[in-house]
Design a protein around this motif. Structure first.
Motif, PDB file in Angstrom:
ATOM      1  N   SER A 131       0.840  -1.194   0.000  1.00 21.43           N
ATOM      2  CA  SER A 131       0.000   0.000   0.000  1.00 21.43           C
ATOM      3  C   SER A 131       0.879   1.249   0.000  1.00 21.43           C
ATOM      4  CB  SER A 131      -0.917  -0.001   1.220  1.00 21.43           C
ATOM      5  OG  SER A 131      -0.150   0.087   2.407  1.00 21.43           O
ATOM      6  N   TRP A 132       0.215   2.412   0.020  1.00 23.32           N
ATOM      7  CA  TRP A 132       0.946   3.686   0.050  1.00 23.32           C
ATOM      8  C   TRP A 132       0.287   4.557   1.113  1.00 23.32           C
ATOM      9  CZ3 TRP A 132       5.536   5.141  -1.356  1.00 23.32           C
ATOM     10  CH2 TRP A 132       5.857   6.490  -1.439  1.00 23.32           C
ATOM     11  N   ASN A 133       0.578   4.233   2.371  1.00 22.15           N
ATOM     12  CA  ASN A 133       0.083   5.059   3.460  1.00 22.15           C
ATOM     13  C   ASN A 133       0.902   4.794   4.710  1.00 22.15           C
ATOM     14  OD1 ASN A 133      -1.179   2.935   5.184  1.00 22.15           O
ATOM     15  ND2 ASN A 133      -2.473   2.631   3.389  1.00 22.15           N
ATOM     16  N   SER A 134       0.559   5.512   5.756  1.00 16.19           N
ATOM     17  CA  SER A 134       1.348   5.462   6.982  1.00 16.19           C
ATOM     18  C   SER A 134       0.740   4.573   8.060  1.00 16.19           C
ATOM     19  CB  SER A 134       1.509   6.880   7.518  1.00 16.19           C
ATOM     20  OG  SER A 134       0.229   7.442   7.794  1.00 16.19           O
ATOM     21  N   ARG A 135      -0.307   3.847   7.745  1.00 16.25           N
ATOM     22  CA  ARG A 135      -0.961   2.997   8.736  1.00 16.25           C
ATOM     23  C   ARG A 135      -0.197   1.697   8.942  1.00 16.25           C
ATOM     24  NH1 ARG A 135      -6.540   1.985   6.433  1.00 16.25           N
ATOM     25  NH2 ARG A 135      -6.285   0.217   7.835  1.00 16.25           N
ATOM     26  N   ALA A 136       0.193   1.455  10.160  1.00 16.52           N
ATOM     27  CA  ALA A 136       1.005   0.276  10.461  1.00 16.52           C
ATOM     28  C   ALA A 136       0.276  -1.019  10.120  1.00 16.52           C
ATOM     29  CB  ALA A 136       1.409   0.277  11.928  1.00 16.52           C
ATOM     30  N   ASP A 137      -1.045  -1.034  10.215  1.00 22.63           N
ATOM     31  CA  ASP A 137      -1.783  -2.281   9.982  1.00 22.63           C
ATOM     32  C   ASP A 137      -1.855  -2.653   8.509  1.00 22.63           C
ATOM     33  OD1 ASP A 137      -5.228  -1.034  10.371  1.00 22.63           O
ATOM     34  OD2 ASP A 137      -3.560  -0.357   9.127  1.00 22.63           O
ATOM     35  N   THR A 138      -1.336  -1.803   7.646  1.00 21.18           N
ATOM     36  CA  THR A 138      -1.313  -2.129   6.211  1.00 21.18           C
ATOM     37  C   THR A 138       0.035  -2.676   5.758  1.00 21.18           C
ATOM     38  OG1 THR A 138      -0.671   0.109   5.545  1.00 21.18           O
ATOM     39  CG2 THR A 138      -3.030  -0.343   5.744  1.00 21.18           C
ATOM     40  N   TYR A 139       0.959  -2.836   6.701  1.00 22.04           N
ATOM     41  CA  TYR A 139       2.286  -3.348   6.388  1.00 22.04           C
ATOM     42  C   TYR A 139       2.324  -4.847   6.625  1.00 22.04           C
ATOM     43  CZ  TYR A 139       4.016   1.348   5.716  1.00 22.04           C
ATOM     44  OH  TYR A 139       4.220   2.609   5.232  1.00 22.04           O
ATOM     45  N   ASP A 140       2.917  -5.575   5.676  1.00 18.95           N
ATOM     46  CA  ASP A 140       2.859  -7.031   5.695  1.00 18.95           C
ATOM     47  C   ASP A 140       4.007  -7.680   6.460  1.00 18.95           C
ATOM     48  OD1 ASP A 140       1.967  -6.487   2.337  1.00 18.95           O
ATOM     49  OD2 ASP A 140       0.568  -7.136   3.895  1.00 18.95           O
ATOM     50  N   TYR A 141       5.178  -7.087   6.399  1.00 18.75           N
ATOM     51  CA  TYR A 141       6.364  -7.684   7.006  1.00 18.75           C
ATOM     52  C   TYR A 141       7.106  -6.649   7.840  1.00 18.75           C
ATOM     53  CZ  TYR A 141       5.374 -11.117   3.400  1.00 18.75           C
ATOM     54  OH  TYR A 141       4.746 -12.035   2.603  1.00 18.75           O
ATOM     55  N   TRP A 142       7.655  -7.120   8.964  1.00 19.79           N
ATOM     56  CA  TRP A 142       8.335  -6.237   9.908  1.00 19.79           C
ATOM     57  C   TRP A 142       9.663  -6.846  10.334  1.00 19.79           C
ATOM     58  CZ3 TRP A 142       6.352  -1.566  11.712  1.00 19.79           C
ATOM     59  CH2 TRP A 142       5.029  -1.287  11.342  1.00 19.79           C
ATOM     60  N   GLY A 143      10.648  -5.962  10.568  1.00 21.92           N
ATOM     61  CA  GLY A 143      11.867  -6.407  11.206  1.00 21.92           C
ATOM     62  C   GLY A 143      11.710  -6.416  12.714  1.00 21.92           C
ATOM     63  N   GLN A 144      12.765  -6.781  13.405  1.00 20.93           N
ATOM     64  CA  GLN A 144      12.721  -6.876  14.866  1.00 20.93           C
ATOM     65  C   GLN A 144      13.088  -5.578  15.565  1.00 20.93           C
ATOM     66  OE1 GLN A 144      14.929 -10.369  16.088  1.00 20.93           O
ATOM     67  NE2 GLN A 144      13.191 -11.682  15.589  1.00 20.93           N
ATOM     68  N   GLY A 145      13.607  -4.619  14.822  1.00 21.62           N
ATOM     69  CA  GLY A 145      13.859  -3.305  15.383  1.00 21.62           C
ATOM     70  C   GLY A 145      15.300  -3.092  15.826  1.00 21.62           C
ATOM     71  N   THR A 146      15.679  -1.825  15.867  1.00 25.94           N
ATOM     72  CA  THR A 146      16.998  -1.428  16.365  1.00 25.94           C
ATOM     73  C   THR A 146      16.816  -0.198  17.252  1.00 25.94           C
ATOM     74  OG1 THR A 146      19.275  -0.874  15.716  1.00 25.94           O
ATOM     75  CG2 THR A 146      17.524   0.000  14.319  1.00 25.94           C
ATOM     76  N   GLN A 147      17.497  -0.202  18.395  1.00 28.32           N
ATOM     77  CA  GLN A 147      17.319   0.863  19.380  1.00 28.32           C
ATOM     78  C   GLN A 147      18.146   2.093  19.017  1.00 28.32           C
ATOM     79  OE1 GLN A 147      15.416   0.974  22.436  1.00 28.32           O
ATOM     80  NE2 GLN A 147      16.028   3.135  22.339  1.00 28.32           N
ATOM     81  N   VAL A 148      17.501   3.238  19.059  1.00 26.85           N
ATOM     82  CA  VAL A 148      18.179   4.525  18.902  1.00 26.85           C
ATOM     83  C   VAL A 148      17.942   5.320  20.178  1.00 26.85           C
ATOM     84  CG1 VAL A 148      18.216   6.712  17.656  1.00 26.85           C
ATOM     85  CG2 VAL A 148      17.982   4.558  16.398  1.00 26.85           C
ATOM     86  N   THR A 149      19.033   5.780  20.782  1.00 30.65           N
ATOM     87  CA  THR A 149      18.941   6.578  21.996  1.00 30.65           C
ATOM     88  C   THR A 149      19.699   7.877  21.786  1.00 30.65           C
ATOM     89  OG1 THR A 149      18.827   4.593  23.371  1.00 30.65           O
ATOM     90  CG2 THR A 149      19.368   6.666  24.473  1.00 30.65           C
ATOM     91  N   VAL A 150      19.012   8.988  22.007  1.00 28.57           N
ATOM     92  CA  VAL A 150      19.609  10.306  21.832  1.00 28.57           C
ATOM     93  C   VAL A 150      19.713  10.947  23.209  1.00 28.57           C
ATOM     94  CG1 VAL A 150      19.492  12.521  20.653  1.00 28.57           C
ATOM     95  CG2 VAL A 150      18.517  10.465  19.571  1.00 28.57           C
ATOM     96  N   SER A 151      20.926  11.223  23.618  1.00 29.74           N
ATOM     97  CA  SER A 151      21.146  11.810  24.942  1.00 29.74           C
ATOM     98  C   SER A 151      21.133  13.331  24.855  1.00 29.74           C
ATOM     99  CB  SER A 151      22.481  11.333  25.519  1.00 29.74           C
ATOM    100  OG  SER A 151      23.548  11.776  24.712  1.00 29.74           O
ATOM    101  N   SER A 152      20.634  13.946  25.917  1.00 27.21           N
ATOM    102  CA  SER A 152      20.545  15.411  25.939  1.00 27.21           C
ATOM    103  C   SER A 152      21.804  16.029  26.515  1.00 27.21           C
ATOM    104  CB  SER A 152      19.330  15.839  26.761  1.00 27.21           C
ATOM    105  OG  SER A 152      19.418  15.301  28.057  1.00 27.21           O
TER     106      SER A 152
END
Length: 122
Positions: A101-122
């Motif tokens: 699809s062509w939209n920003s709704r997460a429920d329209t996405y078929d496949y997902w990765g496991q994620g990577t953590q990004v931490t920004v310190s102040s």
């Protein structure tokens, strides 16, 4: 079937930059539009950016527009998210995902990765 694996996350100071990568496996990768989402603790998964299967079209959420750039290399089965001028509020787990699809709704996405953590310190 598309398998996705993110990398490139880490700890960075405010104003710094990171480039996230998403490696895809599967012969049909180039048929999918690819997106990046993020999720901070206690928050819902939030759309970040989307790029078309050809790479010719892309858009970002207002919260990252002008700072983040999505790109892809179909020859390498890779999607990237270049993040500049990072802020503490960008801290989250970042996920890449595949959709027809062509939209920003997460429920329209078929496949997902496991994620990577990004931490920004102040």
């Amino acid at each position: 079937q598309v398998q996705l694996l993110e990398s490139g996350g880490g700890l960075v100071q405010t104003g710094g930059s990171l480039r996230l990568s998403c490696a895809a496996s599967g012969r049909t990768f180039s048929n999918y539009n690819m997106g990046w989402f993020r999720q901070a603790p206690g928050n819902e998964r939030e759309f970040v950016a989307l790029i078309s299967w050809s790479g010719d079209n892309a858009y970002q959420s207002d919260s990252v527009k002008g700072r983040f750039t999505i790109s892809r290399d179909n020859a390498k089965n890779m999607v990237y998210l270049l993040m500049n001028s990072l802020k503490p509020e960008d801290t989250a787990v970042y996920y890449c995902a595949a959709t027809r699809s062509w939209n920003s709704r997460a429920d329209t996405y078929d496949y997902w990765g496991q994620g990577t953590q990004v931490t920004v310190s102040s």
